[in-house]
Design a protein around this motif. Structure first.
Motif, PDB file in Angstrom:
ATOM      1  N   UNK A  24      35.157  11.975  -3.377  1.00  0.00           N
ATOM      2  CA  UNK A  24      34.571  11.234  -4.496  1.00  0.00           C
ATOM      3  C   UNK A  24      35.177  11.686  -5.820  1.00  0.00           C
ATOM      4  N   UNK A  25      35.150  10.824  -6.807  1.00  0.00           N
ATOM      5  CA  UNK A  25      35.677  11.175  -8.118  1.00  0.00           C
ATOM      6  C   UNK A  25      34.633  11.941  -8.916  1.00  0.00           C
ATOM      7  N   UNK A  26      33.380  11.606  -8.729  1.00  0.00           N
ATOM      8  CA  UNK A  26      32.339  12.176  -9.576  1.00  0.00           C
ATOM      9  C   UNK A  26      31.014  12.159  -8.828  1.00  0.00           C
ATOM     10  N   UNK A  42      42.917  12.530 -12.127  1.00  0.00           N
ATOM     11  CA  UNK A  42      42.591  11.349 -12.911  1.00  0.00           C
ATOM     12  C   UNK A  42      41.089  11.251 -13.181  1.00  0.00           C
ATOM     13  N   UNK A  43      40.752  11.058 -14.422  1.00  0.00           N
ATOM     14  CA  UNK A  43      39.354  11.071 -14.848  1.00  0.00           C
ATOM     15  C   UNK A  43      38.744   9.678 -14.974  1.00  0.00           C
ATOM     16  N   UNK A  44      39.132   8.783 -14.089  1.00  0.00           N
ATOM     17  CA  UNK A  44      38.525   7.457 -14.156  1.00  0.00           C
ATOM     18  C   UNK A  44      37.043   7.556 -13.815  1.00  0.00           C
ATOM     19  N   UNK A  78      48.674   7.739 -18.914  1.00  0.00           N
ATOM     20  CA  UNK A  78      49.492   8.634 -19.741  1.00  0.00           C
ATOM     21  C   UNK A  78      48.695   9.802 -20.324  1.00  0.00           C
ATOM     22  N   UNK A  79      47.426   9.602 -20.572  1.00  0.00           N
ATOM     23  CA  UNK A  79      46.574  10.670 -21.107  1.00  0.00           C
ATOM     24  C   UNK A  79      46.396  11.759 -20.052  1.00  0.00           C
ATOM     25  N   UNK A  80      46.136  11.352 -18.811  1.00  0.00           N
ATOM     26  CA  UNK A  80      45.959  12.327 -17.740  1.00  0.00           C
ATOM     27  C   UNK A  80      47.255  13.105 -17.483  1.00  0.00           C
ATOM     28  N   UNK A  81      48.387  12.424 -17.583  1.00  0.00           N
ATOM     29  CA  UNK A  81      49.670  13.099 -17.390  1.00  0.00           C
ATOM     30  C   UNK A  81      49.862  14.181 -18.459  1.00  0.00           C
ATOM     31  N   UNK A  82      49.598  13.844 -19.708  1.00  0.00           N
ATOM     32  CA  UNK A  82      49.744  14.804 -20.806  1.00  0.00           C
ATOM     33  C   UNK A  82      48.783  15.978 -20.621  1.00  0.00           C
ATOM     34  N   UNK A  83      47.533  15.692 -20.278  1.00  0.00           N
ATOM     35  CA  UNK A  83      46.549  16.754 -20.075  1.00  0.00           C
ATOM     36  C   UNK A  83      46.963  17.655 -18.912  1.00  0.00           C
ATOM     37  N   UNK A  84      47.390  17.069 -17.813  1.00  0.00           N
ATOM     38  CA  UNK A  84      47.804  17.850 -16.644  1.00  0.00           C
ATOM     39  C   UNK A  84      49.024  18.713 -16.951  1.00  0.00           C
TER      40      UNK A  84
END
Length: 166
Positions: free
Chosen positions: A50-52, A124-126, A146-152
């Motif tokens: 699960x994601x969340x 990924x924080x979807x 792109x946000x998740x890539x930068x954060x990771x």
């Protein structure tokens, strides 16, 4: 040339990472958590993760209606939401609760080949409720890629510095 929002975000993540590193003995920032350094494509791990807490984190609104999590409440998602019960009437809708829990799993909500092949997919924080709000169905959004890539990448640099004692 004016920097884009992503360029600004990337620069700021770097600055914040440097600051957290300098204060690593007394400062923790969840955006740099080691979990964001993992690299596994969806087909390389268990598909039903699960994601969340959607479906396992019930939330009650002020009127006594139950939702799968806080993001499914009308104040977060709007009127187009799915209630899983009502404490005032004693109703519980297991079919709706099961739909949200089952269809919020990564393997169920991910239909884009891009996501299935992405090395950052696991981080990924979807949000399933956010996806439902955006599409009217449980279908994964991709605008945060792109946000998740930068954060990771910032987390990976941070932990590399920690591990190498730089």
């Amino acid at each position: 040339m004016r920097p884009t929002d992503l360029e600004i975000f990337c620069t700021q993540m770097g600055k914040c990472s440097d600051y957290v590193y300098k204060h690593k003995n007394n400062l923790y920032w969840s955006m740099l958590d080691r979990v964001y350094t993992k690299r596994k494509k969806m087909n390389e791990r268990i598909p039903a993760i699960p994601r969340c807490g959607s479906g396992v984190m019930p939330t009650m609104d002020i009127d006594g209606k139950l939702y799968a999590c806080p993001r499914w409440c009308p104040f977060a998602i709007g009127k187009n939401t799915i209630s899983i019960g009502d404490v005032r009437t004693g109703d519980y809708f297991p079919d709706k609760a099961r739909f949200i829990a089952d269809d919020s799993n990564r393997s169920a909500i991910t239909c884009h080949e891009h996501c299935m092949e992405c090395e950052y997919e696991e981080q990924c924080a979807f949000c399933p409720a956010g996806c439902y709000r955006e599409y009217g169905e449980l279908k994964r959004t991709m605008h945060i890629c792109p946000i998740m890539r930068i954060q990771s990448e910032a987390a990976a640099v941070y932990w590399r510095r920690i591990d190498e004692n730089i």
